[in-house]
Motif scaffolding. Structure first.
Motif, PDB file in Angstrom:
ATOM      1  N   GLY A  23       0.464  -1.321  -0.032  1.00  0.00           N
ATOM      2  CA  GLY A  23       0.091   0.050  -0.373  1.00  0.00           C
ATOM      3  C   GLY A  23       0.170   1.220  -0.001  1.00  0.00           C
ATOM      4  O   GLY A  23       1.609   1.477   0.868  1.00  0.00           O
ATOM      5  N   SER A  27       0.173   5.800   5.319  1.00  0.00           N
ATOM      6  CA  SER A  27       1.051   4.844   6.367  1.00  0.00           C
ATOM      7  C   SER A  27       2.245   3.974   5.385  1.00  0.00           C
ATOM      8  O   SER A  27       2.720   3.864   6.225  1.00  0.00           O
ATOM      9  N   GLU A  48       1.639  -1.589  -4.918  1.00  0.00           N
ATOM     10  CA  GLU A  48       0.469  -1.070  -4.325  1.00  0.00           C
ATOM     11  C   GLU A  48      -0.501  -1.604  -5.735  1.00  0.00           C
ATOM     12  O   GLU A  48       0.526  -1.675  -6.810  1.00  0.00           O
ATOM     13  N   ARG A  49      -1.721  -1.720  -5.543  1.00  0.00           N
ATOM     14  CA  ARG A  49      -2.688  -2.300  -6.189  1.00  0.00           C
ATOM     15  C   ARG A  49      -2.823  -1.594  -7.374  1.00  0.00           C
ATOM     16  O   ARG A  49      -2.960  -1.929  -9.029  1.00  0.00           O
ATOM     17  N   GLY A  55      -2.615   6.721  -2.744  1.00  0.00           N
ATOM     18  CA  GLY A  55      -3.345   5.864  -1.381  1.00  0.00           C
ATOM     19  C   GLY A  55      -4.727   7.265  -1.574  1.00  0.00           C
ATOM     20  O   GLY A  55      -5.523   7.959  -3.014  1.00  0.00           O
ATOM     21  N   LEU A  56      -5.420   7.598  -0.530  1.00  0.00           N
ATOM     22  CA  LEU A  56      -6.276   8.437  -0.449  1.00  0.00           C
ATOM     23  C   LEU A  56      -5.964   9.971  -1.084  1.00  0.00           C
ATOM     24  O   LEU A  56      -6.901  10.351  -0.870  1.00  0.00           O
ATOM     25  N   LEU A  68      -3.985  20.315   1.197  1.00  0.00           N
ATOM     26  CA  LEU A  68      -4.522  19.076   2.237  1.00  0.00           C
ATOM     27  C   LEU A  68      -3.904  18.144   1.140  1.00  0.00           C
ATOM     28  O   LEU A  68      -3.737  16.742   2.168  1.00  0.00           O
ATOM     29  N   VAL A  92      -1.239  -7.634  -3.662  1.00  0.00           N
ATOM     30  CA  VAL A  92      -0.531  -8.865  -3.137  1.00  0.00           C
ATOM     31  C   VAL A  92      -1.388  -8.859  -2.794  1.00  0.00           C
ATOM     32  O   VAL A  92      -2.714  -8.614  -2.659  1.00  0.00           O
ATOM     33  N   TRP A 369      -5.242   2.187   8.752  1.00  0.00           N
ATOM     34  CA  TRP A 369      -6.340   2.425   8.679  1.00  0.00           C
ATOM     35  C   TRP A 369      -6.418   0.417   8.611  1.00  0.00           C
ATOM     36  O   TRP A 369      -7.654   0.295   9.536  1.00  0.00           O
ATOM     37  N   ILE A 377      -6.529  11.726  10.649  1.00  0.00           N
ATOM     38  CA  ILE A 377      -6.129  12.602   9.835  1.00  0.00           C
ATOM     39  C   ILE A 377      -4.900  12.063   8.924  1.00  0.00           C
ATOM     40  O   ILE A 377      -4.256  10.793   9.731  1.00  0.00           O
ATOM     41  N   ILE A 378      -4.578  12.974   8.312  1.00  0.00           N
ATOM     42  CA  ILE A 378      -3.194  11.811   7.073  1.00  0.00           C
ATOM     43  C   ILE A 378      -2.479  11.804   8.458  1.00  0.00           C
ATOM     44  O   ILE A 378      -1.397  10.881   8.208  1.00  0.00           O
ATOM     45  N   ASN A 381      -1.629   8.981  10.519  1.00  0.00           N
ATOM     46  CA  ASN A 381      -0.398   7.534  10.703  1.00  0.00           C
ATOM     47  C   ASN A 381       0.588   7.789  10.452  1.00  0.00           C
ATOM     48  O   ASN A 381       1.588   7.078  10.589  1.00  0.00           O
TER      49      ASN A 381
END
Ligand SMILES: Cc1cc2nc3c(=O)[nH]c(=O)nc-3n(C[C@H](O)[C@H](O)[C@H](O)COP(=O)(O)OP(=O)(O)OC[C@H]3O[C@@H](n4cnc5c(N)ncnc54)[C@H](O)[C@@H]3O)c2cc1C
Length: 473
Positions: A23, A27, A48-49, A55-56, A68, A92, A369, A377-378, A381
């Protein structure tokens, strides 16, 4: 972070500590950063898929909140660390098994987020017109998994169940004047659809009271400042019981007190004849979703709060209210997905762990997560990932210290399966192309939303660069 640990020669130039991070959201990057800060020689392979990282931060954070997204600048620096390898387009659990990773790496750190949603548990939950907030957010942010979703924005009444910041993002995007979204990196298909939207009344509904919402007050306040939109709260809903009042008096509960203050300032607002309206409703739980093939009504049961301050529960009163609507967004929380071979707590939707060590299997770790559930928040992590990396480094004497092949071994086996693995350089080519396309239409970027297009851009730019026709970014 740690003094020299004798575990054979693991963590030295002759036998680098090889960690696979699954991922590439916050994080994952913060875990990589913490590993590189250790005194050991470390190689980090980030799988990473999707073909693209972040990510988010790329696919969750709202397009009209570009500041942000700035942590991506830090992530980009981390990706330049010697010993960092990005392996994009690799899932994965599908393209690479846990066993393969355990063979090629000394430790595996899961940072794969919470990609599915909690459910209401009602029949008709998936009726046409009812969606998760995840689908809508992914759609407007150009996530390849959601780009083809459609939402019936010809409806005038939309309901959002849940009272956290994601619900606010959904409400704001539905309510904001389209011209204020045009200069953002919102996906073009979403801008076109939102420009034709007829959504006018947006209802945000929570099962507990105004003192228990999870909004952060700045995000909440912003809703009151939207042009052409009025926020409406009933004064009756702000009659608070004594437990709520003592919750609000607690200095550590500052955010809730600010939220209630904001709601109070909105009780004088009246529904305007023109424009959009955001209605807040509290102490209501959905009990029925009705419609003949498509959503047209939701029934809610009114609740009362019972129990002591900070442990109040919403209890049904038996009194029902109906709300006619054609669009529903369910925003009641996220859950991580299970992965073959990795312990999974199905009640919480996380990989169960203690101090970041996944319970029951040595050399597996979790951060973000997938470790603690969808909270914070970001920046939250970062400390979370650091704590996990501390556990990993403390475990060094117990890890299999034999040299491992790392990304090299993995890539060889992925190449045999004809999987196109994207590097961080490939992402930079995609990034440059997105920015180029964005500049043409006055946006920071025009996201490429189709996987095949991302792969094509990476391959094409790569070939041109190799032919010397184009300087790499
Ligand atoms: C809609 C929304 C808006 C938000 N807005 C804000 C905001 O404005 N400000 C803020 O501070 N926080 C915001 N957050 C919270 C923030 O995004 C999270 O705290 C953070 O992204 C969590 O990081 P993570 O690395 O654990 O997970 P993620 O960011 O979800 O990253 C997980 C990564 O793992 C990848 N992955 C998953 N499964 C696999 C697999 N099997 N193999 C390989 N890769 C895999 C995913 O593709 C993804 O890239 C928001 C969250 C949401 C949902």
């Amino acid at each position: 972070m740690n003094s020299a640990i004798d575990s054979g020669n693991l963590g030295t130039a002759g036998n680098p500590l090889r960690v696979a991070i699954v991922g590439s959201g916050p994080s994952g990057f913060y875990a990589a950063e913490a590993l590189f800060k250790s005194p050991l020689t470390v190689r980090v392979d980030m799988l990473e898929r999707l073909p693209v990282p972040f990510g988010l931060v790329r696919y969750g954070v709202a397009p009209d909140h570009p500041k942000l997204k700035q942590p991506t600048l830090v992530f980009d620096k981390i990706a330049q660390s010697p010993g960092f390898t990005f392996l994009g387009n690799v899932t994965v659990g599908r393209d690479v098994s846990l066993e393969q990773l355990r063979t090629s790496h000394h430790a595996i750190l899961f940072a794969c987020g919470a990609e599915s949603d909690r459910r209401l548990g009602l029949s008709n939950e998936d009726i046409a017109g009812s969606h998760t907030a995840t689908e809508f957010v992914g759609w407007y942010n150009g996530h390849p998994d959601y780009r083809d979703r459609s939402f019936d924005l010809s409806q005038e009444v939309a309901v959002i169940i849940g009272q956290g910041n994601v619900a606010i993002d959904v409400a704001r995007i539905l309510a904001k004047p389209i011209d204020e979204l045009r200069g953002t990196d919102m996906a073009e298909h979403a801008l076109d659809a939102l420009a034709a939207s007829r959504v006018r009344d947006i209802h945000l509904i929570g099962r507990r009271g105004p003192a228990q919402t999870s909004f952060t007050f700045k995000e909440l306040r912003e809703l009151g400042d939207l042009a052409g939109c009025v926020t409406i709260v009933s004064g009756n809903d702000l009659q608070l019981n004594s437990a709520c009042l003592s919750e609000l008096e607690d200095k550590t509960n500052f955010n809730a007190a600010k939220n209630v203050e904001i709601f109070q300032s909105w009780t004088s607002h009246r529904a305007a004849a023109a424009g959009k309206r955001i209605w807040f409703h509290f102490l209501q739980s959905p009990v029925g979703i009705a419609g003949n093939g498509r959503l047209d009504r939701i029934t809610f049961e009114r609740n009362r709060l019972t129990g002591p301050a900070f442990a109040q529960l919403a209890q049904g009163t038996g009194e029902m209210v109906d709300l006619d609507c054609g669009l529903l967004f369910r925003s009641i929380g996220y859950r991580g997905l299970p992965l073959p071979g990795v312990p999974y707590d199905s009640s919480r939707g996380v990989f169960p762990s203690t101090a970041g060590r996944i319970d029951g299997i040595a050399d597996l770790y979790a951060a973000g997560w997938i470790k603690r559930g969808p909270s914070g928040i970001i920046g939250t992590n970062r400390a979370d990932a650091v704590a996990t990396v501390q556990s990993l480094l403390a475990d060094l004497p117990h890890l299999d210290a034999r040299p491992k092949s790392g990304a090299e071994g993995l890539c060889a086996s992925l190449a045999r399966c004809n999987l196109r693995v994207l590097s961080y350089g490939d992402w930079r080519r995609i990034d440059a192309e997105e920015q180029r396309r964005g500049a043409i239409v006055g946006k920071p970027r025009e996201k490429i939303t189709q996987l095949s297009d991302m792969l094509a851009v990476a391959a094409h730019s790569h070939n041109r660069a190799q032919e010397g026709q184009m300087a790499l970014p």
